[in-house]
Design an enzyme around this catalytic site. Structure first.
Site, mmCIF file in Angstrom:
data_model
loop_
_atom_site.group_PDB
_atom_site.id
_atom_site.type_symbol
_atom_site.label_atom_id
_atom_site.label_comp_id
_atom_site.label_asym_id
_atom_site.label_seq_id
_atom_site.Cartn_x
_atom_site.Cartn_y
_atom_site.Cartn_z
ATOM 1 C CB SER A 198 4.587 -7.456 5.720
ATOM 2 O OG SER A 198 3.668 -8.435 5.266
ATOM 3 C CE LYS A 250 -2.774 -8.252 -4.594
ATOM 4 N NZ LYS A 250 -3.426 -7.255 -3.711
ATOM 5 C CD GLU A 267 -5.719 -6.152 -0.167
ATOM 6 O OE1 GLU A 267 -4.676 -5.895 -0.801
ATOM 7 O OE2 GLU A 267 -5.866 -7.188 0.498
ATOM 8 C CG PHE A 313 -0.274 0.444 2.502
ATOM 9 C CD1 PHE A 313 -0.132 1.807 2.787
ATOM 10 C CD2 PHE A 313 0.244 -0.465 3.412
ATOM 11 C CE1 PHE A 313 0.503 2.234 3.945
ATOM 12 C CE2 PHE A 313 0.878 -0.053 4.573
ATOM 13 C CZ PHE A 313 1.003 1.297 4.833
ATOM 14 C CD GLU A 343 8.162 -3.070 8.543
ATOM 15 O OE1 GLU A 343 7.607 -4.157 8.318
ATOM 16 O OE2 GLU A 343 8.621 -2.348 7.643
ATOM 17 C CB CYS A 370 10.388 -0.386 2.928
ATOM 18 S SG CYS A 370 11.126 0.237 1.426
HETATM 19 P P1 NAD Z 1 1.435 -6.605 2.966
HETATM 20 O O1 NAD Z 1 2.433 -7.682 3.049
HETATM 21 O O2 NAD Z 1 0.286 -6.624 3.900
HETATM 22 O O3 NAD Z 1 0.773 -6.592 1.489
HETATM 23 C C1 NAD Z 1 1.569 -6.605 0.334
HETATM 24 C C2 NAD Z 1 0.786 -7.286 -0.783
HETATM 25 O O4 NAD Z 1 0.528 -8.640 -0.409
HETATM 26 C C3 NAD Z 1 -0.560 -6.632 -1.070
HETATM 27 O O5 NAD Z 1 -0.773 -6.599 -2.457
HETATM 28 C C4 NAD Z 1 -1.544 -7.562 -0.370
HETATM 29 O O6 NAD Z 1 -2.796 -7.621 -1.023
HETATM 30 C C5 NAD Z 1 -0.863 -8.912 -0.434
HETATM 31 N N1 NAD Z 1 -1.186 -9.757 0.708
HETATM 32 C C6 NAD Z 1 -1.482 -9.355 1.978
HETATM 33 N N2 NAD Z 1 -1.729 -10.424 2.762
HETATM 34 C C7 NAD Z 1 -1.580 -11.515 1.979
HETATM 35 C C8 NAD Z 1 -1.698 -12.922 2.220
HETATM 36 N N3 NAD Z 1 -2.009 -13.404 3.429
HETATM 37 N N4 NAD Z 1 -1.471 -13.758 1.195
HETATM 38 C C9 NAD Z 1 -1.147 -13.298 -0.020
HETATM 39 N N5 NAD Z 1 -1.030 -11.972 -0.307
HETATM 40 C C10 NAD Z 1 -1.239 -11.099 0.683
HETATM 41 O O7 NAD Z 1 2.226 -5.232 3.062
HETATM 42 P P2 NAD Z 1 1.631 -3.760 3.148
HETATM 43 O O8 NAD Z 1 1.058 -3.550 4.505
HETATM 44 O O9 NAD Z 1 0.785 -3.456 1.966
HETATM 45 O O10 NAD Z 1 2.972 -2.892 2.986
HETATM 46 C C11 NAD Z 1 3.801 -2.566 4.070
HETATM 47 C C12 NAD Z 1 4.956 -3.533 4.183
HETATM 48 O O11 NAD Z 1 5.705 -3.546 2.967
HETATM 49 C C13 NAD Z 1 5.951 -3.139 5.254
HETATM 50 O O12 NAD Z 1 6.373 -4.298 5.927
HETATM 51 C C14 NAD Z 1 7.102 -2.519 4.460
HETATM 52 O O13 NAD Z 1 8.364 -2.567 5.089
HETATM 53 C C15 NAD Z 1 7.080 -3.363 3.241
HETATM 54 N N6 NAD Z 1 7.726 -2.690 2.131
HETATM 55 C C16 NAD Z 1 8.968 -3.133 1.770
HETATM 56 C C17 NAD Z 1 9.630 -2.508 0.740
HETATM 57 C C18 NAD Z 1 10.989 -2.969 0.325
HETATM 58 O O14 NAD Z 1 11.473 -2.488 -0.675
HETATM 59 N N7 NAD Z 1 11.630 -3.882 1.028
HETATM 60 C C19 NAD Z 1 9.032 -1.433 0.066
HETATM 61 C C20 NAD Z 1 7.771 -1.018 0.454
HETATM 62 C C21 NAD Z 1 7.122 -1.664 1.500
#
Ligand code: NAD
Length: 501
Positions: free
Chosen positions: A231, A178, A181, A154, A386, A286
């Site tokens: 994450s 994708k 959401e 997000f 985090e 991040c």
């Molecule tokens: P998230 O892991 O909740 O979601 C990321 C994606 O995975 C979304 O598209 C979501 O729909 C999908 N997703 C969520 N739960 C899922 C599941 N159980 N099974 C399959 N797919 C699933 O992350 P977020 O809250 O959207 O973003 C924040 C996180 O992203 C933080 O941990 C941040 O550090 C990390 N991040 C990392 C970087 C990097 O470059 N390392 C960059 C940006 C964000």
């Protein structure tokens, strides 16, 4: 709260809007007001398969489209995005909450990857060797994979997808994106921009959804690679599931970034940058600084300088020229406030408290103000987890060696920074820390598009970072061609292993 102007969003498939048919939806909110602004269709497995099929159908023609034509379309996309960037920034602010200038910055950093990908003909040049063996020539090429999946978080609804899709498209792949959401509209806006730029239908598709859509991408034999950012637990799941299904996977995970301040540093510079990097985008980056490691006797002065600056920040609706916006959802607001409660009860000193305060916004947005915690111990949850919010934890240590020990013991390894005027110490630091991206007097060291972005340890699963030459490598497969024409050395039947002469 419910707005009267709610939209129903859609998927983007083969160059057209496609309504959701699964009957499942999620709500998209404006985090500054708390209003529901849209309903998002969450794809079923069958709908996901249709999107993947559209990308697969578009692949042969796109793969065979000349590099010249592909590049011209990328240049047109670049020009359109440049002209209309403020529209995209406004969409990001409306769903993510970050302030408009920050949203514009995210678009600009994504745009740099488009510009990098405009140079793809040069980057895709293979190598050739004449007369490798007598009368035998060898050359190498890199070819696209096919349908590639991108799953984004997000917090950067435009920039993170743009780390991948310009390179994927320029190298001849077709894309299923994708998005998160929570912030889906940027991806749909970008899809329409691609159409306007002349990208053939089916080369760039948007599949909206949750785990069902993700699983479809991870298990479909027609998806050849997955680029994931999110994450750490989901990154690990995506990596393990995708590779078990024979795919190439790069899965970028969470972070806990440390900023070390040595006693000789310019403390005003360090305080400014700690505030920028700790509270920019409400800490939902991040590469945000989460742990500030104050070395030696400077801690009291540094904490007081940071506190003065943090108290001066204006938090509110990102459209009102505030310094900092809200968190993305009510759940995120509650989670971050809960961490501050836990830090306080575990013994940290709450120097600036973001749980209280006045926020410049209408309605009931998801605000937590800048929060500064001092005397944080490494066993406290505010240090171990985090938080992904505007909470800066100060850990006091006696020596440089202890600071490095903390960073290297941390399970994450995304970014880190050191503030010092001692070149020797900085050089030692860049060599010794087990982290992928290092800043020296630079708090958020996000690499340029022509370098590659990626962390170490639990911040990356897979071995390929995003964009730069690693991105080109990820989205292509190597092929080596060995050729013999009119070979005078051809010696008739010989069943031995071919040797070179
Ligand atoms: P998230 O892991 O909740 O979601 C990321 C994606 O995975 C979304 O598209 C979501 O729909 C999908 N997703 C969520 N739960 C899922 C599941 N159980 N099974 C399959 N797919 C699933 O992350 P977020 O809250 O959207 O973003 C924040 C996180 O992203 C933080 O941990 C941040 O550090 C990390 N991040 C990392 C970087 C990097 O470059 N390392 C960059 C940006 C964000």
């Amino acid at each position: 709260m419910t707005s009267t102007l709610q939209k129903t969003l859609h998927h983007w498939v083969a160059g057209a809007r496609v309504e959701g048919t699964s009957g499942r939806t999620s709500e998209v909110t404006d985090p500054a007001t708390g209003e529901v602004t849209a309903h998002l269709p969450l794809a079923s497995a069958d709908e996901a398969a249709e999107v993947i099929a559209a990308a697969k159908a578009a692949f042969p023609a796109w793969r065979d489209t000349s590099l010249t034509t592909r590049t011209q379309i990328l240049f047109r996309f670049r020009e359109l995005l440049d002209a209309r960037a403020p529209e995209l920034a406004a969409l990001i602010t409306a769903e993510h909450g970050k302030v408009l200038s920050d949203a514009a910055g995210e678009v600009a950093r994504g745009q740099e990857v488009v510009e990098f990908a405009c140079g793809m003909p040069h980057l895709l040049k293979g190598s050739a060797t004449e007369n490798a063996s007598t009368g035998v020539d060898v050359h190498s090429v890199r070819q696209p994979l096919g349908v590639v999946g991108i799953i984004s978080p997000f917090n950067f609804p435009a920039m993170v997808p743009m780390w991948f899709f310009p390179v994927a498209i320029a190298t001849g792949n077709t894309v299923v994106l994708k998005p998160s959401e929570k912030v889906p509209s940027a991806a749909l806006w970008i899809a329409e921009l691609w159409s306007e730029a002349g990208l053939p239908d089916g080369v760039f598709n948007v599949l909206n959804g949750d785990r069902t859509a993700v699983d479809a991408l991870l298990t479909s034999p027609d998806v050849k690679s997955v680029s994931f950012v999110g994450s750490t637990p989901i990154a690990r799941y995506v990596y393990e599931t995708g590779t078990a299904h024979g795919k190439r996977v790069q899965a970028l995970g969470g972070a806990k970034n440390h900023m070390v301040v040595l006693p000789d540093a310019d403390l005003d510079l360090a305080a400014d940058q700690a505030v920028n990097a700790g509270f920019g985008s409400a800490g939902e980056r991040c590469m945000a600084v989460s742990a500030l490691v104050a070395v030696g006797a400077i801690a009291d002065t540094l904490v007081s300088k940071i506190a003065d600056r943090a108290r001066a920040l204006r938090t509110g609706d990102g459209r009102r020229s505030c310094d900092m916006g809200p968190l993305v959802t009510r759940a995120a607001q509650e989670r971050v406030s809960g961490y501050i409660d836990a830090g306080e009860s575990e013994g940290a000193t709450v120097v600036v408290d973001g749980r209280q305060g006045e926020f410049d916004a209408d309605g009931s947005g998801f605000f937590v103000g800048p929060t500064l915690l001092d005397h944080v111990g490494t066993d406290m949850t505010v240090y171990t987890d985090e938080i992904f919010g505007p909470v800066l934890s100060v850990v006091r240590v006696e020596t440089y060696a202890r600071a490095v020990e903390l960073i290297n013991a941390n399970p994450y390894g995304n970014g880190t920074a050191i503030f010092t005027n001692d070149g020797g110490a900085a050089r030692r630091f860049q060599n010794e820390v087990e982290v992928g991206m290092i800043g020296i007097n630079v708090p958020v060291p996000v690499p340029m598009a022509y370098y590659s972005f990626g962390g170490w340890k639990n911040s990356l699963f897979g071995d390929t970072h995003a964009h730069g030459t690693e991105g080109v490598h990820f989205f292509t497969r190597g092929k080596v061609v060995t050729t013999r024409w009119l070979d005078p050395s051809h010696a008739g039947l010989n069943l031995g292993f071919p040797t070179n002469t």
